[in-house]
Scaffold this motif. Structure first.
Motif, PDB file in Angstrom:
ATOM      1  N   TYR A  83       0.825  -1.210   0.000  1.00 16.45           N
ATOM      2  CA  TYR A  83       0.000   0.000   0.000  1.00 16.45           C
ATOM      3  C   TYR A  83       0.861   1.264   0.000  1.00 16.45           C
ATOM      4  O   TYR A  83       0.516   2.254  -0.659  1.00 16.45           O
ATOM      5  CB  TYR A  83      -0.942   0.005   1.206  1.00 16.45           C
ATOM      6  N   GLU A 134       2.031   1.952  -3.397  1.00 18.12           N
ATOM      7  CA  GLU A 134       0.954   2.487  -4.232  1.00 18.12           C
ATOM      8  C   GLU A 134       0.600   3.929  -3.861  1.00 18.12           C
ATOM      9  O   GLU A 134      -0.177   4.576  -4.566  1.00 18.12           O
ATOM     10  CB  GLU A 134      -0.296   1.607  -4.090  1.00 18.12           C
ATOM     11  N   ASN A 145      -0.930   4.754  -0.984  1.00 14.90           N
ATOM     12  CA  ASN A 145      -2.099   4.755  -0.101  1.00 14.90           C
ATOM     13  C   ASN A 145      -1.601   4.757   1.350  1.00 14.90           C
ATOM     14  O   ASN A 145      -1.446   3.698   1.975  1.00 14.90           O
ATOM     15  CB  ASN A 145      -2.965   3.523  -0.384  1.00 14.90           C
ATOM     16  N   GLU A 173      -2.923   5.844   4.236  1.00 16.81           N
ATOM     17  CA  GLU A 173      -3.839   5.410   5.304  1.00 16.81           C
ATOM     18  C   GLU A 173      -3.915   3.891   5.395  1.00 16.81           C
ATOM     19  O   GLU A 173      -3.894   3.317   6.481  1.00 16.81           O
ATOM     20  CB  GLU A 173      -5.228   6.012   5.067  1.00 16.81           C
ATOM     21  N   LYS A 174      -4.024   3.237   4.250  1.00 15.52           N
ATOM     22  CA  LYS A 174      -4.066   1.774   4.245  1.00 15.52           C
ATOM     23  C   LYS A 174      -2.735   1.194   4.732  1.00 15.52           C
ATOM     24  O   LYS A 174      -2.699   0.204   5.463  1.00 15.52           O
ATOM     25  CB  LYS A 174      -4.376   1.254   2.839  1.00 15.52           C
TER      26      LYS A 174
END
Length: 432
Positions: free
Chosen positions: A386, A389, A391, A393-394
């Motif tokens: 994640y 990527e 992301n 928060e994830k």
């Protein structure tokens, strides 16, 4: 001041390696005019498909050589962001974070991390292995082989200087890769606390095996982080020769204010017991120390290295007849044992016996990621995936889940060890 120190001091320290965005080429500082080893020139344009070229380009983009020596981090937006996070960490954790608390045991914000595991980062310094270790495996002269191993070690030090922190590996986590010469690399996290990583790089024809383990620790002392990679590194060749050494201490200055500069300190001692060869490489050998530095400026850059290759002596113990080599310091300080001198800088070039064995213009091969690795490979971690990527928060969510799971499993292991120990003790009491 010796020749190499004079040359380094006269070098324009602002003309350090940077990437030309239009041309995609590197500009380099002036190097010495000494004779170069045949391995050097072919590596100015490396076409291998490993990660080395991109990694080196990233290091060059983010760093320049400081006027006093060492890598100075120059990505100001990233540095400002990281310092903000560091100050928030001090507010939330307290002064213990800057008073020597072990950082590897501290939960750090996701914004300080890069989307790689420490197992992957371990391989950064091995980027020149297809160049030096292949040649060393083919070499029949023990002294020349020794020099090549020293060059392999020093050549990779400048590649460790990236600002962000890799993820701590999980217990049992692995990483697999290979190099352009066909050798295979295997890494595994074998201990959670303390964090210990083992590795092995094996030549496809079994001419050499490079292995060891790293117990990494880091402590923040005011405005400086001191890091150590404890554990022996060993290269074993098919004729039985074993060359061993350990890593120097790394200092990252300017954590909260001032220039962010990375330096190495201490020394590396190389030992080849079979051929009775030793070597001490000193980092920043003319450091003034804290008190003297307040009143005078150091004449030589802090990234200068000096060393000596020497013949190891053996003494026969009269009590038990067991042979043991004398300390490295007594060997290196004995002029009659000296074979040749080492000079240079881990940021410009390595000169052994007046021959350049490595310079900063050489492009490393780097590691090639193995396709379809083991299910325990770090590339399958959700937090890493994640973060890669973008992301955040994830990545943060899964990082916390994984850390909670690790703590729970560590607690279960600890309780199991206690129960097992008590059971054995009770059994022994019954036998008595």
């Amino acid at each position: 001041m010796n020749d190499i120190s004079r040359n380094l001091s006269s070098t324009s320290l602002n003309d350090e390696p940077i990437e030309n965005a239009k041309m995609g080429k590197m500009e380099f500082p002036k190097l010495s005019t000494k004779k170069t080893h045949p391995l050097v020139l072919p590596c100015y344009d490396n076409r291998d498909n490993g990660t080395g070229k991109d990694l080196q380009a990233k290091v060059f983009r983010q760093n320049t050589r400081h006027s006093n020596g060492g890598w100075k981090f120059i990505d100001e937006p990233e540095l400002k962001k990281q310092r903000g996070v560091c100050w928030e960490l001090v507010k939330s954790v307290g002064n213990s974070i800057i008073e020597g608390k072990e950082l590897t045991n501290t939960t750090l914000p996701i914004s300080l991390f890069e989307p790689r595991s420490f197992l992957e980062k371990l391989s950064d310094t091995w980027g020149y292995s297809p160049i030096y270790l292949n040649q060393a495996a083919n070499c029949k002269d023990p002294l020349e082989r020794f020099k090549l191993v020293i060059a392999f070690t020093i050549s990779g030090l400048h590649l460790t200087q990236t600002l962000t922190k890799p993820f701590n590996p999980l217990l049992g986590e692995t990483f697999e890769g290979s190099f352009s010469d066909g050798s295979n690399a295997f890494c595994e996290q074998t201990s959670h606390h303390p964090p210990i990583s083992h590795w092995e790089v094996v030549d496809q024809e079994n001419r050499f095996k490079f292995y060891g383990y790293a117990n990494f620790s880091a402590r923040c002392l005011g405005n400086v982080v001191k890091g150590n990679q404890k554990g022996p590194l060993t290269i074993e060749f098919e004729d039985g020769t074993k060359i061993t050494w350990t890593f120097p201490e790394v200092l990252i200055k300017g954590i909260f204010w001032g220039d962010r500069v990375t330096e190495f300190s201490g020394k590396i001692t190389f030992t080849d017991e079979k051929n009775k060869l030793g070597c001490d490489v000193l980092f920043n050998p003319n450091a003034l120390g804290f008190v003297k530095s307040l009143f005078s400026k150091q004449k030589e850059p802090s990234d200068v290295i000096q060393g000596t290759i020497y013949k190891l002596e053996s003494s026969l113990s009269s009590s038990n007849g067991v042979s043991s080599k004398k300390s490295s310091s007594s060997n290196s300080n004995n002029n009659s044992n000296t074979i040749c001198k080492i000079e240079g800088s881990w940021l410009t070039e390595l000169i052994i016996d007046n021959i350049v064995y490595w310079n900063i213009k050489m492009q490393p091969s780097g590691i090639i990621y193995k396709e379809n690795p083991l299910p325990t490979d770090c590339r399958y971690r959700e937090d890493l995936k994640y973060l890669k990527e973008g992301n955040i928060e994830k990545a943060k969510e899964f990082k916390e889940l994984i850390e909670d799971k690790q703590r729970s499993e560590a607690k279960i292991r600890k309780e199991g060890i206690k129960k097992d120990s008590k059971s054995k003790k009770d059994k022994n009491n019954l036998l008595l």
